[in-house]
Write an enzyme that holds these catalytic residues in place. Structure first.
Site, short mmCIF file in Angstrom:
data_model
loop_
_atom_site.label_atom_id
_atom_site.label_comp_id
_atom_site.label_asym_id
_atom_site.label_seq_id
_atom_site.Cartn_x
_atom_site.Cartn_y
_atom_site.Cartn_z
N ARG A 139 0.84 -1.20 0.00
CA ARG A 139 0.00 0.00 0.00
C ARG A 139 0.87 1.25 0.00
O ARG A 139 1.86 1.32 0.73
CB ARG A 139 -0.91 0.00 1.22
CG ARG A 139 -1.93 -1.13 1.23
CD ARG A 139 -2.75 -1.15 2.49
NE ARG A 139 -1.94 -1.29 3.69
CZ ARG A 139 -2.43 -1.62 4.88
NH1 ARG A 139 -3.73 -1.85 5.00
NH2 ARG A 139 -1.65 -1.70 5.92
N ASP A 172 1.06 5.63 0.27
CA ASP A 172 0.38 6.74 0.94
C ASP A 172 -0.11 7.77 -0.06
O ASP A 172 0.20 7.71 -1.26
CB ASP A 172 1.35 7.42 1.92
CG ASP A 172 1.71 6.54 3.10
OD1 ASP A 172 0.88 5.71 3.48
OD2 ASP A 172 2.83 6.69 3.62
N TYR A 210 11.84 0.96 -4.01
CA TYR A 210 11.36 2.34 -4.16
C TYR A 210 12.48 3.22 -4.70
O TYR A 210 13.66 2.95 -4.50
CB TYR A 210 10.94 2.91 -2.80
CG TYR A 210 9.60 2.44 -2.28
CD1 TYR A 210 8.45 3.18 -2.51
CD2 TYR A 210 9.50 1.27 -1.54
CE1 TYR A 210 7.21 2.78 -2.01
CE2 TYR A 210 8.27 0.84 -1.04
CZ TYR A 210 7.14 1.60 -1.28
OH TYR A 210 5.92 1.18 -0.79
N ARG A 266 10.69 7.55 3.30
CA ARG A 266 10.69 9.01 3.42
C ARG A 266 11.44 9.47 4.67
O ARG A 266 12.08 10.54 4.66
CB ARG A 266 9.25 9.52 3.42
CG ARG A 266 8.56 9.35 2.06
CD ARG A 266 7.06 9.50 2.16
NE ARG A 266 6.69 10.81 2.66
CZ ARG A 266 5.44 11.13 3.03
NH1 ARG A 266 4.47 10.22 2.96
NH2 ARG A 266 5.18 12.34 3.46
#
Length: 259
Positions: free
Chosen positions: A53, A55, A113, A200
């Protein structure tokens, strides 16, 4: 099925309502949009399970989902039919039949990522939804060296949000690199799984190293300390792209998502 999407304007991947119900809570979700399009092609409600999932504001070049659908639809029909019913910010890239025991989340052995930072004095105009921005010069080589302290299986409590619902903070970080391409700094990272905001938060802690405000040893100190309150701030969502999961070769999926 592989899904590509621009996460701008969506409140994240996860559907906030029951399957088939309209979302009345503000911005739409990516899962709801995909399920609605698939349901049109299938002629009945479809529920999908994703590999990871994302954000609000986070993008994906190859999100993988699985679903149970009617056998009389061929892969090309699923791909083109679904895309025809999706908004411009989302498309289905490919669809492949898999074994009954395949699971988009639990069959994945890794996820990857990329975070991209425009490093110049002036904010971006083009591609601004895909770039973070740092006006102060960054030493990408120093950031890369600092990041190597995070490799391996570790407790990443210093890089998880207080809202993270994972039962524990141990993750196996398999690869991390920081490279510069002209005025864009890319941070690529691969792990068996990620905590909420983990990428992040790692980027937010690498930035002080890149600006020369912290030594290269700081990342290792943060990791060992396990204290989120002393680590760097959470980097903005706009620069983050989910490149996709990685599956064992026996799953029979395309090379871009195979180990």
């Amino acid at each position: 099925m592989a899904i590509e999407y621009d996460g701008s304007g969506f409140s994240g991947w996860q559907r906030l309502t029951e399957p088939g119900e309209p979302d009345m809570r503000g911005e739409p979700t990516l899962q709801a949009a995909v399920e609605q399009a698939l349901g049109f092609v299938a002629g009945r409600p479809i529920e999908v399970v994703c590999a990871g999932r994302t954000d609000a504001g986070v993008h994906a070049s190859c999100q993988v989902v699985h679903f149970d659908g009617p056998a009389h639809r061929d892969p090309r029909g699923w791909t083109l039919g679904t895309t025809s019913r999706l908004p411009p910010a989302i498309c289905a890239r490919w669809c492949i039949p898999v074994a009954d025991d395949f699971h988009a989340r639990f069959s994945a052995r890794a996820r990857r990522y990329r975070y991209s930072i425009l490093n110049r004095a002036v904010r971006p105009a083009l591609r601004r939804q895909y770039l973070s921005w740092e006006r102060q010069p960054l030493d990408a080589d120093a950031m890369h060296r600092a990041a190597q302290a995070l490799l391996g299986e570790n407790d990443f409590s210093a890089f998880r949000t207080v809202h993270c619902q994972a039962p524990h903070a141990r993750r196996d970080l398999q690869f991390i690199s920081v490279t510069r391409d002209d005025d864009i700094v890319h941070v690529e990272v691969q792990a068996n799984a990620f905590l909420h905001h983990m990428v992040r938060n790692i980027v937010g802690s690498l930035l002080p190293v890149g600006r020369g405000e912290q030594p290269e040893t700081w990342l290792g100190q943060l990791l060992a300390g396990r204290d989120r309150t002393v680590a760097g701030p959470t980097a903005p969502s706009a620069g983050l792209v989910f490149l996709g999961p990685r599956y064992p070769a026996e799953c029979g999926l395309p090379a871009e998502v195979a180990l």
